[in-house]
Design an enzyme around this catalytic site. Structure first.
Site, PDB file in Angstrom:
ATOM      1  N   ARG A 145       0.844  -1.192   0.000  1.00 39.04           N
ATOM      2  CA  ARG A 145       0.000   0.000   0.000  1.00 39.04           C
ATOM      3  C   ARG A 145       0.881   1.245   0.000  1.00 39.04           C
ATOM      4  O   ARG A 145       2.056   1.200   0.366  1.00 39.04           O
ATOM      5  CB  ARG A 145      -0.901   0.027   1.238  1.00 39.04           C
ATOM      6  CG  ARG A 145      -1.847  -1.170   1.360  1.00 39.04           C
ATOM      7  CD  ARG A 145      -2.629  -1.096   2.659  1.00 39.04           C
ATOM      8  NE  ARG A 145      -3.588  -2.188   2.816  1.00 39.04           N
ATOM      9  CZ  ARG A 145      -3.317  -3.337   3.437  1.00 39.04           C
ATOM     10  NH1 ARG A 145      -2.113  -3.546   3.979  1.00 39.04           N
ATOM     11  NH2 ARG A 145      -4.248  -4.279   3.538  1.00 39.04           N
ATOM     12  N   LYS A 169      -1.897  -2.600   7.969  1.00 38.20           N
ATOM     13  CA  LYS A 169      -2.992  -2.066   8.767  1.00 38.20           C
ATOM     14  C   LYS A 169      -3.017  -2.703  10.152  1.00 38.20           C
ATOM     15  O   LYS A 169      -2.712  -3.878  10.306  1.00 38.20           O
ATOM     16  CB  LYS A 169      -4.324  -2.322   8.048  1.00 38.20           C
ATOM     17  CG  LYS A 169      -4.530  -1.463   6.805  1.00 38.20           C
ATOM     18  CD  LYS A 169      -5.919  -1.681   6.225  1.00 38.20           C
ATOM     19  CE  LYS A 169      -6.195  -0.744   5.059  1.00 38.20           C
ATOM     20  NZ  LYS A 169      -7.538  -0.953   4.489  1.00 38.20           N
ATOM     21  N   HIS A 266      -4.257  -8.983   3.465  1.00 41.58           N
ATOM     22  CA  HIS A 266      -5.700  -8.933   3.710  1.00 41.58           C
ATOM     23  C   HIS A 266      -6.057  -9.743   4.952  1.00 41.58           C
ATOM     24  O   HIS A 266      -5.468 -10.795   5.204  1.00 41.58           O
ATOM     25  CB  HIS A 266      -6.468  -9.503   2.508  1.00 41.58           C
ATOM     26  CG  HIS A 266      -6.533  -8.559   1.347  1.00 41.58           C
ATOM     27  ND1 HIS A 266      -6.822  -8.960   0.059  1.00 41.58           N
ATOM     28  CD2 HIS A 266      -6.354  -7.207   1.283  1.00 41.58           C
ATOM     29  CE1 HIS A 266      -6.816  -7.914  -0.737  1.00 41.58           C
ATOM     30  NE2 HIS A 266      -6.539  -6.843  -0.033  1.00 41.58           N
ATOM     31  N   TYR A 275     -10.304  -9.972  -6.972  1.00 41.58           N
ATOM     32  CA  TYR A 275      -9.375 -10.015  -8.096  1.00 41.58           C
ATOM     33  C   TYR A 275      -9.588 -11.234  -8.983  1.00 41.58           C
ATOM     34  O   TYR A 275      -9.141 -11.251 -10.137  1.00 41.58           O
ATOM     35  CB  TYR A 275      -7.931  -9.993  -7.587  1.00 41.58           C
ATOM     36  CG  TYR A 275      -7.607  -8.742  -6.819  1.00 41.58           C
ATOM     37  CD1 TYR A 275      -7.464  -7.512  -7.470  1.00 41.58           C
ATOM     38  CD2 TYR A 275      -7.459  -8.762  -5.438  1.00 41.58           C
ATOM     39  CE1 TYR A 275      -7.192  -6.356  -6.763  1.00 41.58           C
ATOM     40  CE2 TYR A 275      -7.188  -7.605  -4.723  1.00 41.58           C
ATOM     41  CZ  TYR A 275      -7.058  -6.413  -5.396  1.00 41.58           C
ATOM     42  OH  TYR A 275      -6.783  -5.265  -4.694  1.00 41.58           O
TER      43      TYR A 275
END
Length: 294
Positions: A145, A169, A266, A275
């Site tokens: 990211r 994250k 994820h 995807y």
């Protein structure tokens, strides 16, 4: 109470700076709306009707369902916090429903176009040029990211083992392998980095400004847009499209879905499965072109 909630997000939930900024903006926007529309000075005192009125107002302004749903999620988190803190007795978002989002497949750059971006685009031999090339290569070859790239330090790179440690994250750490080609390019970038700043200390940020300070989002955005504009046909030119491209190209080449999930960081497989739709579209195109009964 907004400040208390923001402190909770920052220090207890360990939310990213981007998330904290977005939540604060949403709550301050809602505060302004209820003050003007209902003459209420505190958003702790609002009920379902006031919140619903704000949602309707956002829709009337032409805000996308994605944006409205994000703001709804902000309010839900805020009032759950107040409820747990026993500052309110009832959650006013209890009956609030999210808007339906139209299904949209993530865009990605075609393999031929990304190859042109990396191989045919002219990157100057200066520090700035080689940094720009590294931004493009690193985003595409690792799928990190934007915030993760900006936060990388030289100490996160292990060129002996061929890997990079990424803090994602919620401060979740993951290890991403790097190819031998990317390793060679990192060494080339390190050379111009050290020529410019004397030495690449382990505490130094990997991608930096012209002054040697930690990079900032707009620098990366401008770089990605500049080079994608040359070859890519996609409507999006953001750094995130290179993450989409990384995932889609891996799946198109037969990569395991769970492995791609781990590489992307994820939390669950559902976020990665989007995807597979792009890959399925490619299979359909091949089928329709090749099958005699298609």
């Amino acid at each position: 109470m907004i400040d208390s909630f923001i402190n909770y997000l920052t220090y207890e939930k360990k939310a990213s700076a981007h998330t904290v900024t977005a939540y604060r903006h949403d709550l301050e926007q809602f505060q302004e709306f209820v003050t003007i529309s209902f003459e209420k000075q505190s958003i702790e005192d609002v009920g379902h009707s006031e919140i619903r009125a704000w949602v309707i107002d956002l829709v009337d302004e032409g805000r996308s369902s994605t944006t409205v749903n994000r703001k709804i999620a902000t309010l839900r988190s805020f009032y759950k916090f107040l409820l747990r803190s026993r500052l309110i007795k009832k959650d006013p978002t209890y009956k609030l429903k999210s808007l339906k989002n139209p299904k949209k497949l993530p865009e990605f750059v075609q393999e031929s176009a990304i190859e042109s971006v990396l191989e045919e685009a002219v990157y100057e031999a200066t520090f700035e040029g080689q940094r720009d090339k590294m931004i493009m290569e690193f985003l595409y070859q690792t799928g990190v990211r934007l915030s993760e790239l900006i936060g990388l330090k030289w100490s996160d790179l292990n060129l002996i083992e061929g890997s990079v440690r990424v803090l994602g994250k919620r401060k979740k750490e993951r290890i991403i392998p790097i190819t031998s080609a990317l390793k060679r390019n990192i060494l080339s970038y390190q050379k111009v980095f050290e020529e410019r700043f004397l030495k690449a200390n382990q505490s130094d940020y990997f991608i930096v400004s012209n002054q040697g300070k930690q990079s900032y989002p707009m620098l990366v955005y401008r770089t990605v847009k500049q080079y994608l504009d040359l070859f890519a046909q996609t409507s999006s030119r953001s750094p995130h499209i290179l993450r989409h491209t990384f995932a889609t190209h891996l799946l198109n080449k037969g990569a395991d879905l769970n492995a791609v999930k781990d590489l992307l960081g994820h939390a669950n497989l559902a976020a990665t499965q989007v995807y597979t739709h792009n890959s399925l579209e490619k299979l359909k195109a091949v089928f329709e072109q090749a099958h005699p009964k298609a």
